[in-house]
Write a protein that holds these residues in place. Structure first.
Motif, PDB file in Angstrom:
ATOM      1  N   LEU A 114       0.832  -1.200   0.000  1.00 20.61           N
ATOM      2  CA  LEU A 114       0.000   0.000   0.000  1.00 20.61           C
ATOM      3  C   LEU A 114       0.869   1.253   0.000  1.00 20.61           C
ATOM      4  O   LEU A 114       0.584   2.218  -0.729  1.00 20.61           O
ATOM      5  N   GLN A 115       1.932   1.269   0.798  1.00 21.74           N
ATOM      6  CA  GLN A 115       2.847   2.406   0.798  1.00 21.74           C
ATOM      7  C   GLN A 115       3.503   2.576  -0.569  1.00 21.74           C
ATOM      8  O   GLN A 115       3.617   3.690  -1.079  1.00 21.74           O
ATOM      9  N   GLN A 116       3.941   1.475  -1.161  1.00 19.94           N
ATOM     10  CA  GLN A 116       4.590   1.544  -2.467  1.00 19.94           C
ATOM     11  C   GLN A 116       3.647   2.102  -3.523  1.00 19.94           C
ATOM     12  O   GLN A 116       4.026   2.936  -4.350  1.00 19.94           O
ATOM     13  N   LEU A 117       2.396   1.626  -3.509  1.00 22.45           N
ATOM     14  CA  LEU A 117       1.434   2.070  -4.511  1.00 22.45           C
ATOM     15  C   LEU A 117       1.148   3.558  -4.389  1.00 22.45           C
ATOM     16  O   LEU A 117       1.195   4.300  -5.379  1.00 22.45           O
ATOM     17  N   VAL A 118       0.846   4.023  -3.186  1.00 29.33           N
ATOM     18  CA  VAL A 118       0.516   5.438  -2.987  1.00 29.33           C
ATOM     19  C   VAL A 118       1.721   6.311  -3.321  1.00 29.33           C
ATOM     20  O   VAL A 118       1.583   7.366  -3.950  1.00 29.33           O
ATOM     21  N   HIS A 119       2.912   5.867  -2.908  1.00 31.63           N
ATOM     22  CA  HIS A 119       4.115   6.628  -3.242  1.00 31.63           C
ATOM     23  C   HIS A 119       4.299   6.722  -4.751  1.00 31.63           C
ATOM     24  O   HIS A 119       4.633   7.789  -5.282  1.00 31.63           O
ATOM     25  N   ALA A 120       4.081   5.620  -5.463  1.00 30.70           N
ATOM     26  CA  ALA A 120       4.231   5.632  -6.927  1.00 30.70           C
ATOM     27  C   ALA A 120       3.221   6.567  -7.582  1.00 30.70           C
ATOM     28  O   ALA A 120       3.546   7.300  -8.527  1.00 30.70           O
ATOM     29  N   GLN A 121       1.986   6.578  -7.085  1.00 28.49           N
ATOM     30  CA  GLN A 121       0.972   7.464  -7.654  1.00 28.49           C
ATOM     31  C   GLN A 121       1.308   8.928  -7.406  1.00 28.49           C
ATOM     32  O   GLN A 121       1.152   9.773  -8.294  1.00 28.49           O
ATOM     33  N   HIS A 122       1.776   9.235  -6.207  1.00 31.87           N
ATOM     34  CA  HIS A 122       2.159  10.617  -5.904  1.00 31.87           C
ATOM     35  C   HIS A 122       3.360  11.038  -6.748  1.00 31.87           C
ATOM     36  O   HIS A 122       3.428  12.188  -7.221  1.00 31.87           O
ATOM     37  N   THR A 123       4.312  10.143  -6.934  1.00 29.64           N
ATOM     38  CA  THR A 123       5.475  10.455  -7.765  1.00 29.64           C
ATOM     39  C   THR A 123       5.052  10.765  -9.190  1.00 29.64           C
ATOM     40  O   THR A 123       5.548  11.702  -9.816  1.00 29.64           O
ATOM     41  N   ARG A 124       4.127   9.970  -9.721  1.00 33.75           N
ATOM     42  CA  ARG A 124       3.616  10.201 -11.071  1.00 33.75           C
ATOM     43  C   ARG A 124       2.985  11.581 -11.184  1.00 33.75           C
ATOM     44  O   ARG A 124       3.205  12.310 -12.172  1.00 33.75           O
ATOM     45  N   LEU A 125       2.210  11.971 -10.194  1.00 35.84           N
ATOM     46  CA  LEU A 125       1.566  13.280 -10.228  1.00 35.84           C
ATOM     47  C   LEU A 125       2.595  14.404 -10.176  1.00 35.84           C
ATOM     48  O   LEU A 125       2.470  15.408 -10.886  1.00 35.84           O
ATOM     49  N   ARG A 126       3.618  14.260  -9.328  1.00 30.58           N
ATOM     50  CA  ARG A 126       4.648  15.294  -9.264  1.00 30.58           C
ATOM     51  C   ARG A 126       5.383  15.418 -10.591  1.00 30.58           C
ATOM     52  O   ARG A 126       5.710  16.523 -11.046  1.00 30.58           O
ATOM     53  N   GLU A 127       5.670  14.287 -11.230  1.00 29.63           N
ATOM     54  CA  GLU A 127       6.373  14.322 -12.515  1.00 29.63           C
ATOM     55  C   GLU A 127       5.540  15.038 -13.574  1.00 29.63           C
ATOM     56  O   GLU A 127       6.058  15.843 -14.356  1.00 29.63           O
ATOM     57  N   LEU A 128       4.250  14.750 -13.621  1.00 29.18           N
ATOM     58  CA  LEU A 128       3.380  15.413 -14.589  1.00 29.18           C
ATOM     59  C   LEU A 128       3.274  16.906 -14.303  1.00 29.18           C
ATOM     60  O   LEU A 128       3.257  17.731 -15.226  1.00 29.18           O
ATOM     61  N   ALA A 129       3.194  17.272 -13.028  1.00 29.05           N
ATOM     62  CA  ALA A 129       3.122  18.691 -12.659  1.00 29.05           C
ATOM     63  C   ALA A 129       4.387  19.420 -13.096  1.00 29.05           C
ATOM     64  O   ALA A 129       4.325  20.552 -13.606  1.00 29.05           O
ATOM     65  N   ARG A 131       6.437  18.572 -15.565  1.00 20.73           N
ATOM     66  CA  ARG A 131       6.465  18.661 -17.026  1.00 20.73           C
ATOM     67  C   ARG A 131       5.530  19.749 -17.534  1.00 20.73           C
ATOM     68  O   ARG A 131       5.855  20.477 -18.475  1.00 20.73           O
ATOM     69  N   ALA A 132       4.347  19.850 -16.925  1.00 19.50           N
ATOM     70  CA  ALA A 132       3.374  20.830 -17.387  1.00 19.50           C
ATOM     71  C   ALA A 132       3.862  22.255 -17.192  1.00 19.50           C
ATOM     72  O   ALA A 132       3.412  23.170 -17.896  1.00 19.50           O
ATOM     73  N   GLN A 133       4.782  22.475 -16.263  1.00 20.37           N
ATOM     74  CA  GLN A 133       5.300  23.819 -15.999  1.00 20.37           C
ATOM     75  C   GLN A 133       6.662  24.066 -16.646  1.00 20.37           C
ATOM     76  O   GLN A 133       7.304  25.079 -16.364  1.00 20.37           O
ATOM     77  N   GLY A 139       2.658  26.155 -26.198  1.00 17.95           N
ATOM     78  CA  GLY A 139       1.349  26.271 -25.571  1.00 17.95           C
ATOM     79  C   GLY A 139       0.498  25.024 -25.702  1.00 17.95           C
ATOM     80  O   GLY A 139      -0.158  24.606 -24.743  1.00 17.95           O
ATOM     81  N   PHE A 140       0.523  24.407 -26.884  1.00 18.83           N
ATOM     82  CA  PHE A 140      -0.299  23.221 -27.094  1.00 18.83           C
ATOM     83  C   PHE A 140       0.181  22.057 -26.232  1.00 18.83           C
ATOM     84  O   PHE A 140      -0.612  21.370 -25.586  1.00 18.83           O
ATOM     85  N   GLU A 141       1.497  21.820 -26.209  1.00 17.47           N
ATOM     86  CA  GLU A 141       2.033  20.709 -25.437  1.00 17.47           C
ATOM     87  C   GLU A 141       1.815  20.935 -23.944  1.00 17.47           C
ATOM     88  O   GLU A 141       1.515  19.992 -23.201  1.00 17.47           O
ATOM     89  N   ARG A 142       1.919  22.183 -23.486  1.00 18.30           N
ATOM     90  CA  ARG A 142       1.692  22.470 -22.069  1.00 18.30           C
ATOM     91  C   ARG A 142       0.244  22.167 -21.698  1.00 18.30           C
ATOM     92  O   ARG A 142      -0.029  21.600 -20.640  1.00 18.30           O
ATOM     93  N   ARG A 143      -0.678  22.514 -22.578  1.00 19.25           N
ATOM     94  CA  ARG A 143      -2.077  22.224 -22.301  1.00 19.25           C
ATOM     95  C   ARG A 143      -2.325  20.717 -22.289  1.00 19.25           C
ATOM     96  O   ARG A 143      -3.081  20.207 -21.462  1.00 19.25           O
ATOM     97  N   VAL A 145      -0.187  18.288 -21.474  1.00 21.37           N
ATOM     98  CA  VAL A 145       0.356  17.676 -20.263  1.00 21.37           C
ATOM     99  C   VAL A 145      -0.469  18.097 -19.043  1.00 21.37           C
ATOM    100  O   VAL A 145      -0.690  17.305 -18.127  1.00 21.37           O
ATOM    101  N   THR A 146      -0.930  19.360 -19.025  1.00 16.64           N
ATOM    102  CA  THR A 146      -1.810  19.808 -17.951  1.00 16.64           C
ATOM    103  C   THR A 146      -3.082  18.982 -17.914  1.00 16.64           C
ATOM    104  O   THR A 146      -3.560  18.577 -16.849  1.00 16.64           O
TER     105      THR A 146
END
Length: 328
Positions: A114-129, A131-133, A139-143, A145-146
């Motif tokens: 459970l810890q591994q899964l939640v950590h992996a999901q949070h890591t994925r979100l941080r990586e996407l955030a 990239r989006a910035q 402009g198109f690619e930023r939208r 990824v956002t």
């Protein structure tokens, strides 16, 4: 940008780059080493140390880490460390162990599922955030990824509400209430983020930086609250019980709505029903748009969708090769 070390004799400088969320080591004005970090309240989470290939073997990594830890200790900041290089430094220099935050230990390689899964999901979100910035994106690619970030984040929030929130209600204290309030605010921030990216007039007066700042603040708050709950659930349940929670969360992650719906119920039977209905509606609209989320598509997600050909009257000559939105 704050300077931690400025060695004029060797032309070596170490700086804290708040905007990029990393420490940087420069030699003769050129960045040759970095150590990324995140801020969670008064705590720093250290990620990964990287030294340029042609600069390795000179002790620059150790110099960078020492400068960072010296500064954090001097300012009374505690650390949760995920960097192997920092871990090796601490083992060799145990006097620096005082910098570690004992109440927030890092995730170990053999952590529970459970810890591994939640950590992996949070890591994925941080990586996407991150990239989006990226200022290098057009402009198109930023939208795009956002859009991907909001989709994955919306799915994660709904899955947490359906699986972790009911389990958290059995824990002492007010962690479940804190999690529920965070989920509501986080989905509202996602709604604003997505609306601004797509030109919603209600949100155009907000700057991109302001919008992302609020989303990232709530994401950090969510990470901290979810981590405490997961740790408590791992202790409360036996191995099989926690593993079953991890399976349920993973399954629900990819069968949840792909858009934020902050005004819908979040908890209980009403919340689960709302998520099921929104999943049907979101999946239908995603299919019409050719929106291959949460998977990344190799090209413009709408390029070959039947809906876009209908809207713009373009010929449908290319093969339809969209990724399966139900797969991670």
């Amino acid at each position: 940008m704050r300077t931690l070390v400025n060695d004029t004799d060797r032309d070596v400088t170490v700086v804290e780059n708040d905007e990029s969320r990393r420490y940087e080591l420069l030699v003769a004005g050129t960045i040759v080493g970095t150590l990324d970090f995140r801020i969670l309240g008064r705590r720093r989470v250290l990620g990964h140390t990287e030294i340029a290939a042609d600069q390795r073997g000179r002790g620059l990594g150790t110099e960078l880490i020492k400068a960072v830890l010296d500064d954090l200790i001097a300012h009374g900041v505690r650390v949760t460390n995920y960097c192997p290089a920092v871990d090796r430094f601490l083992r060799a220099q145990p006097e620096y162990l005082v910098v570690l935050d004992a109440s927030h230990p890092p995730l170990h390689p053999h952590a529970a599922p459970l810890q591994q899964l939640v950590h992996a999901q949070h890591t994925r979100l941080r990586e996407l955030a991150e990239r989006a910035q990226d200022p290098g994106l057009d402009g198109f690619e930023r939208r795009r990824v956002t859009d991907q970030f909001t989709a994955v984040a919306a799915q994660h929030a709904a899955a947490v509400a359906d699986v972790l929130l009911p389990a958290a209600r059995r824990l002492p204290g007010d962690e479940a209430a804190l999690l529920l309030e965070n989920l509501k605010q986080f989905e509202q921030a996602l709604r604003v983020l997505k609306g601004r990216a797509y030109g919603d007039a209600r949100f155009l007066d907000l700057s991109a930086a302001e919008t992302w700042r609020e989303a990232r603040r709530l994401l950090s708050e969510h990470e901290s609250t979810a981590a405490r709950i997961v740790f408590a659930l791992e202790r409360l349940h036996d191995g099989d019980g926690a593993t079953e929670l991890a399976r349920s969360l993973a399954k629900r992650q990819w069968t949840s709505p792909t858009r934020p719906h902050p005004n819908s119920p979040h908890a209980g039977v009403a919340g689960r029903l709302a998520h099921q209905l929104w999943r049907i509606a979101d999946s239908t609209w995603d299919e019409l748009e050719g929106r291959g989320l949460p998977s990344e598509s190799a090209e413009h997600a709408n390029q070959h969708s039947a809906f876009s050909h209908y809207l713009f009257g373009t010929p449908d000559e290319a093969p339809h090769t969209h990724p399966d939105p139900g797969k991670p």
